[in-house]
Design a protein around this motif. Sequence first.
Motif, PDB file in Angstrom:
ATOM      1  N   ILE A  28      14.187  14.711 -84.953  1.00  0.00           N
ATOM      2  CA  ILE A  28      14.703  13.776 -85.712  1.00  0.00           C
ATOM      3  C   ILE A  28      13.840  12.572 -85.572  1.00  0.00           C
ATOM      4  O   ILE A  28      13.587  12.196 -84.182  1.00  0.00           O
ATOM      5  CB  ILE A  28      16.248  13.533 -85.061  1.00  0.00           C
ATOM      6  N   ARG A  39      19.656  22.613 -84.199  1.00  0.00           N
ATOM      7  CA  ARG A  39      20.352  22.220 -85.316  1.00  0.00           C
ATOM      8  C   ARG A  39      21.813  22.322 -84.945  1.00  0.00           C
ATOM      9  O   ARG A  39      22.736  21.619 -85.335  1.00  0.00           O
ATOM     10  CB  ARG A  39      20.092  23.321 -86.532  1.00  0.00           C
ATOM     11  N   LEU A  42      22.820  19.518 -83.019  1.00  0.00           N
ATOM     12  CA  LEU A  42      22.957  18.296 -83.565  1.00  0.00           C
ATOM     13  C   LEU A  42      24.262  18.109 -84.896  1.00  0.00           C
ATOM     14  O   LEU A  42      24.902  17.026 -84.760  1.00  0.00           O
ATOM     15  CB  LEU A  42      21.550  18.199 -84.795  1.00  0.00           C
ATOM     16  N   VAL A  43      24.667  19.431 -85.465  1.00  0.00           N
ATOM     17  CA  VAL A  43      25.965  19.382 -86.047  1.00  0.00           C
ATOM     18  C   VAL A  43      27.055  19.085 -85.211  1.00  0.00           C
ATOM     19  O   VAL A  43      27.901  18.244 -85.594  1.00  0.00           O
ATOM     20  CB  VAL A  43      25.721  20.693 -86.732  1.00  0.00           C
ATOM     21  N   LEU A  45      27.027  17.298 -82.620  1.00  0.00           N
ATOM     22  CA  LEU A  45      27.212  16.043 -82.008  1.00  0.00           C
ATOM     23  C   LEU A  45      27.666  15.096 -83.100  1.00  0.00           C
ATOM     24  O   LEU A  45      28.291  13.936 -83.039  1.00  0.00           O
ATOM     25  CB  LEU A  45      25.805  15.562 -81.560  1.00  0.00           C
ATOM     26  N   LEU A  46      27.173  15.310 -84.398  1.00  0.00           N
ATOM     27  CA  LEU A  46      27.401  14.305 -85.481  1.00  0.00           C
ATOM     28  C   LEU A  46      28.950  14.544 -86.068  1.00  0.00           C
ATOM     29  O   LEU A  46      29.681  13.744 -86.278  1.00  0.00           O
ATOM     30  CB  LEU A  46      26.549  14.965 -86.613  1.00  0.00           C
ATOM     31  N   LEU A  47      29.628  15.701 -85.829  1.00  0.00           N
ATOM     32  CA  LEU A  47      30.866  15.921 -85.948  1.00  0.00           C
ATOM     33  C   LEU A  47      31.741  15.123 -84.632  1.00  0.00           C
ATOM     34  O   LEU A  47      32.829  14.640 -85.302  1.00  0.00           O
ATOM     35  CB  LEU A  47      31.226  17.532 -85.783  1.00  0.00           C
ATOM     36  N   VAL A  49      30.933  12.484 -83.417  1.00  0.00           N
ATOM     37  CA  VAL A  49      30.454  10.958 -83.712  1.00  0.00           C
ATOM     38  C   VAL A  49      31.549  10.589 -85.002  1.00  0.00           C
ATOM     39  O   VAL A  49      31.932   9.565 -84.917  1.00  0.00           O
ATOM     40  CB  VAL A  49      29.184  10.780 -84.112  1.00  0.00           C
ATOM     41  N   GLY A  50      31.471  11.466 -85.890  1.00  0.00           N
ATOM     42  CA  GLY A  50      32.399  11.395 -86.933  1.00  0.00           C
ATOM     43  C   GLY A  50      33.908  11.174 -86.623  1.00  0.00           C
ATOM     44  O   GLY A  50      34.698  10.466 -87.179  1.00  0.00           O
TER      45      GLY A  50
END
Length: 66
Positions: A28, A39, A42-43, A45-47, A49-50
């Motif tokens: 990234i 990966r 990352l998914v 962590l993004l979930l 954060v969302g």
Amino acid sequence: MGWKALGGLAAAVLGLLFAVQNAAVVEIRFLFWSLAVSRAVLVVLLLAVGFLVGWIAHGLFSRRKA
């Protein structure tokens, strides 16, 4: 075994399958920073954060209405 335990076991198996199938490391890059991370991590962590952004936005907008 109860329904909750069976559902938890199914969720754990699906999560493990997701992590194994998405174990590839991705890089990234943002401005001057570069980070190599799995990966699957990352998914997740993004979930997270969302969810956090949605929870904070919901709290802010629900206070304005009251």
